[in-house]
Design an enzyme around this catalytic site. Structure first.
Site, PDB file in Angstrom:
ATOM      1  N   THR A 141       1.122  -1.119  -0.078  1.00 14.58           N
ATOM      2  CA  THR A 141       0.039   0.013   0.455  1.00 14.58           C
ATOM      3  C   THR A 141       0.543   1.529  -0.497  1.00 14.58           C
ATOM      4  O   THR A 141       1.823   1.301   0.691  1.00 14.58           O
ATOM      5  CB  THR A 141      -1.004   0.408   1.548  1.00 14.58           C
ATOM      6  OG1 THR A 141      -2.128   1.277   1.085  1.00 14.58           O
ATOM      7  CG2 THR A 141      -0.496  -0.019   2.126  1.00 14.58           C
ATOM      8  N   HIS A 143       3.119 -11.341  14.545  1.00  9.39           N
ATOM      9  CA  HIS A 143       3.415 -12.253  14.795  1.00  9.39           C
ATOM     10  C   HIS A 143       3.280 -13.586  15.231  1.00  9.39           C
ATOM     11  O   HIS A 143       4.913 -13.550  15.804  1.00  9.39           O
ATOM     12  CB  HIS A 143       3.673 -11.259  16.597  1.00  9.39           C
ATOM     13  CG  HIS A 143       5.899 -11.339  16.597  1.00  9.39           C
ATOM     14  ND1 HIS A 143       6.784 -11.892  16.332  1.00  9.39           N
ATOM     15  CD2 HIS A 143       6.000 -10.578  18.081  1.00  9.39           C
ATOM     16  CE1 HIS A 143       7.653 -11.660  17.206  1.00  9.39           C
ATOM     17  NE2 HIS A 143       7.696 -10.436  17.762  1.00  9.39           N
TER      18      HIS A 143
END
Length: 402
Positions: A321, A373
């Site tokens: 993006t 994560h």
């Protein structure tokens, strides 16, 4: 012969759609395959073409209604010719039906007519913002006091592209329904933040080498390929180089399994009138710089015209993006599930940096990599971003694949 116009079978995972604005009114002749109305889903806008030529005798459901597959929304007389008034049309003299089917200036849509009756608004005195001047519900809601026959308050109407803003004193408010796409975007963003352990790592890249290379070859590139050489193709190529080194960043979580994708389908975020969309560059590793630029340009046109198909938006293993287009200096992009990571680009600005013990001015860009994560450790995330940075600062790596 009277045939029914039905909502077509909707794409997989789409249960309902919203009717936008009818392109025809009762009594209009429509050619075969001519688009009658657009249907907005939470992913794409679909056109509904006429199955046969004829004259529209009835519009069963008006603009803005929520419909499902197979629902009858209009009827067409295939025996009638252009300019003829079908017999069935004369049977539709009821104001509500007329309001639902007409596009003539100053005539209210069903919801608008109902609200006008409740509020005592003279629709003839209301300026319609719909197609061909049709009065919409929002127009009635924002009607001036004179039109509503209520002299106790003084209101003024500000004309904007969206439904009018009603102003009482100096505290304007505007209430409009979310589009289906915006609802879906909101839902997915909340899902991403609630289901992923999102962490963002940052780095900066000296854009001078890419800018020099682009300036050197952009004219020849455009002449040879018929498309401009932008920066996005460099970032897509650099991203793929990093994903090949660290496959876990291109992977996704499915239940208790990790799915490693042996292909590189890169989503490129594009702004559109309906909101943010992320069409997919499929097998981007097999695309040339020109292929990438052409595909992105095509997606941009489709997004602007509302012509993106469901297959353009489905899938994707990683996203990129570019907030820098709008001047963003730094951000923490949100992962597009079920992907595990997303790269955020930002504005390029000249800054003082130290090179070989000397302070020099370079065009610098901050990069951000948000990652899940649960799947990706900090080491892989940081090294992925470093690999992207190194490839961009030495773009010959992208050509030599090193």
């Amino acid at each position: 012969m009277i045939i029914e116009v039905k909502v077509p079978v909707l794409p997989e995972s789409v249960s309902e759609a919203t009717l936008m604005t009818w392109n025809k009114k009762v009594g209009d002749y429509v050619a075969r395959d001519e688009n009658l109305i657009d249907l907005e889903t939470d992913k794409v806008v679909l056109e509904l073409p006429a199955a046969e030529a004829g004259v529209i005798t009835e519009i069963v459901i008006g603009d803005g209604a929520v419909v499902v597959a197979g629902q009858v929304i209009a009827k067409i007389d295939t025996a009638a010719k252009a300019g003829e008034t079908p017999a069935a049309q004369t049977a539709q003299a009821a104001p509500a039906a007329a309001a639902a089917s007409t596009a003539q200036s100053g005539v209210a849509m069903p919801a608008a007519a109902k609200l006008a009756a409740e509020k005592g608004v003279d629709v003839a005195a209301v300026q319609g913002s719909g197609r061909d001047g049709r009065v919409l519900k929002e127009d009635v809601q924002s009607a001036p006091a004179a039109a509503a026959g209520s002299p106790n308050k003084t209101f003024s109407t500000v004309t904007v592209s969206a439904p009018a803003i009603q102003i009482a004193g100096d505290r304007p408010e505007q209430r409009v329904p979310m589009s289906r796409l915006r609802q879906r975007v909101a839902e997915r963003l909340l899902q991403s933040q609630s289901e992923n352990a999102i962490l963002t790592t940052f780095n900066e890249v000296n854009m001078q080498p890419v800018m020099d290379l682009r300036n050197r070859y952009k004219d020849k590139f455009e002449k040879e390929n018929g498309v401009k050489l932008g920066f996005m193709s460099f970032f897509v190529k650099a991203t793929i180089a990093a994903l090949k080194k660290f496959p876990v960043v291109n992977a996704s979580i499915d239940g208790n399994d990790i799915v490693y994708h042996g292909y590189f389908d890169i989503g490129v975020a594009i702004g559109s009138p309906r909101g943010l969309v992320v069409p997919i560059l499929r097998n981007a590793d097999q695309m040339s710089f020109a292929d990438i630029e052409k595909q992105i340009a095509e997606f941009a046109v489709k997004a602007k015209d509302g012509k993106l198909a469901l297959e353009d938006l489905t899938g994707g293993t990683f996203s990129v993006t570019n907030g820098g287009t709008f001047g963003s200096m730094m951000s923490t992009p949100i992962i597009n599930p079920p992907q595990a990571a997303i790269l955020g680009m930002h504005a390029t600005r000249e800054r003082a940096v130290v090179e070989n013990g000397q302070v020099v001015v370079r065009p610098m860009m901050y990069l951000a990599l948000s990652y899940d994560h649960r799947l990706i450790d900090g080491r892989e995330a940081v090294l992925t971003l470093v690999t992207i940075k190194e490839a961009l600062e030495d773009p010959a790596r992208l050509v030599l694949d090193i």
